[in-house]
Design a protein around this motif. Structure first.
Motif, PDB file in Angstrom:
ATOM      1  N   LEU A  87       0.856  -1.609   0.257  1.00  0.00           N
ATOM      2  CA  LEU A  87      -0.061   0.119  -0.021  1.00  0.00           C
ATOM      3  C   LEU A  87       1.020   1.005  -0.058  1.00  0.00           C
ATOM      4  CD1 LEU A  87      -3.097  -1.374   2.704  1.00  0.00           C
ATOM      5  CD2 LEU A  87      -2.820  -1.155   0.347  1.00  0.00           C
ATOM      6  N   TYR A  92      -1.553   3.980  -1.538  1.00  0.00           N
ATOM      7  CA  TYR A  92      -2.975   4.692  -1.642  1.00  0.00           C
ATOM      8  C   TYR A  92      -3.251   4.590  -0.058  1.00  0.00           C
ATOM      9  CZ  TYR A  92      -7.775   3.014  -1.673  1.00  0.00           C
ATOM     10  OH  TYR A  92      -9.019   2.684  -1.836  1.00  0.00           O
ATOM     11  N   ASN A  94      -3.285   4.399   4.292  1.00  0.00           N
ATOM     12  CA  ASN A  94      -3.607   3.255   5.524  1.00  0.00           C
ATOM     13  C   ASN A  94      -4.210   4.299   6.225  1.00  0.00           C
ATOM     14  OD1 ASN A  94      -1.452   1.886   5.838  1.00  0.00           O
ATOM     15  ND2 ASN A  94      -1.485   2.708   3.592  1.00  0.00           N
ATOM     16  N   THR A 105      -3.757  -2.419  10.083  1.00  0.00           N
ATOM     17  CA  THR A 105      -3.557  -0.951   9.344  1.00  0.00           C
ATOM     18  C   THR A 105      -5.455  -1.004   8.303  1.00  0.00           C
ATOM     19  OG1 THR A 105      -3.043   0.457   7.496  1.00  0.00           O
ATOM     20  CG2 THR A 105      -3.029  -1.842   7.212  1.00  0.00           C
ATOM     21  N   VAL A 107      -7.819   0.274   5.735  1.00  0.00           N
ATOM     22  CA  VAL A 107      -7.716   1.379   4.093  1.00  0.00           C
ATOM     23  C   VAL A 107      -8.565   1.511   3.434  1.00  0.00           C
ATOM     24  CG1 VAL A 107      -6.798  -0.940   3.350  1.00  0.00           C
ATOM     25  CG2 VAL A 107      -6.189   1.066   1.897  1.00  0.00           C
ATOM     26  N   THR A 114     -14.871  -0.442   4.457  1.00  0.00           N
ATOM     27  CA  THR A 114     -13.257   0.026   5.130  1.00  0.00           C
ATOM     28  C   THR A 114     -12.921  -1.595   5.205  1.00  0.00           C
ATOM     29  OG1 THR A 114     -13.849   1.856   6.557  1.00  0.00           O
ATOM     30  CG2 THR A 114     -12.702   0.136   7.347  1.00  0.00           C
TER      31      THR A 114
END
Length: 296
Positions: A87, A92, A94, A105, A107, A114
């Protein structure tokens, strides 16, 4: 609830099947098992963990019961490190978090669902209830909120130089838990612990959250909160997000015992091709089955 019970797969209604399949395969490494018309199934090479149904007219409904997140449980810290590093490499967004009893985590997919990526770390800390709030006591004596920043650098030391990041979702990965927006805490606890037979977990009354598990090594299998408000209605059928999730029990006999308990509690049980359909007190759908779905 037999300790070998597990969450099978999660079903989501999505607005764009094309974009969502691309996200789950490219960002998280899911394998695409099949895609037919407006439906698709994804997961590890060996199992379906996610079903997607497309409805371009679907919309996000905010003040309704539903899914807060579904959680992908990785088989090792190294595989979680690989997933988070992937990620990061993709830039991205997170949110790495240390829950003490798990490293994780969070994301969001492209439509706002989610997902939690995590491993259990039960030797690192224990949960405590303090004045109705959640906190963790770490093995070294520190006390945390349960929502502390994750030491990402320490986690990344699980990776060797040159380890590939764009690998498929590893075998042994599964859906580890579901966290739900509920209409009430007490009614949810009565259903998941009292009717289904999960082990009753802590109730963080001031934090407005409760949870149930399977045993000491498998806590936090279904969690529920009232963060959107109490007595909120269920989302309409055409809403984006979770349609249902499945519970996989060891045998058909185990399912029938749960059906009897549900019916004795006044809860309707509907037979379907996928299993036995129940609705919890927040009108969220779950399906009882004794097998994972076919790959094709």
């Amino acid at each position: 609830m037999p300790p070998t019970t597990r969450i099978g797969y999660v079903h989501l209604t999505v607005a764009s099947l094309e974009r969502q399949v691309a996200f789950y395969t490219q960002a998280l490494g899911f394998a695409l098992h099949w895609r037919e018309g407006s439906e698709a199934a994804l997961g590890t090479a060996a199992e379906v963990l996610l079903r997607l149904s497309e409805n371009p007219a679907a919309r996000r409904v905010q003040r309704a019961t539903g899914m807060y997140h579904f959680a992908i449980l990785y088989p090792s810290r190294k595989e979680l490190a690989r997933a988070i590093a992937r990620l990061f490499a993709l830039r991205y967004p997170n949110s790495p978090t240390d829950h003490g009893v798990s490293k994780t985590t969070y994301v969001d997919d492209l439509e706002g669902n989610t997902i939690e990526l995590y491993v259990r770390s039960l030797d690192d800390a224990v949960f405590e209830v303090h004045n109705g709030q959640m906190r963790v006591r770490y093995a070294d004596g520190r006390v945390g909120s349960g929502r502390d920043p994750l030491d990402v650098e320490a986690l990344f030391r699980e990776l060797d130089e040159g380890d590939a990041l764009d690998t498929p979702l590893p075998e042994g990965t599964r859906i580890g838990h579901m966290h739900l927006y509920a209409a009430g805490l007490d009614s949810s606890m009565r259903f998941y612990a009292g009717v289904l037979g999960f082990e009753e977990g802590p109730m963080f009354s001031a934090f407005r959250m409760g949870e149930v598990g399977l045993d000491a090594q498998q806590p936090h299998v279904v969690a529920f909160n009232t963060w959107k408000g109490e007595n909120i209605p269920p989302a309409p059928a055409d809403a984006l997000g979770m349609g249902y999730f499945t519970l996989v029990l060891p045998s058909a006999a185990d399912i029938e015992r749960l059906v009897e308990r549900a019916q004795a509690a006044g809860i309707a049980a509907e037979r379907s091709a996928d299993g036995v359909v129940l609705r919890d007190p927040s009108q969220l759908m779950l399906i009882l089955t004794d097998r994972m779905p076919a790959l094709n």
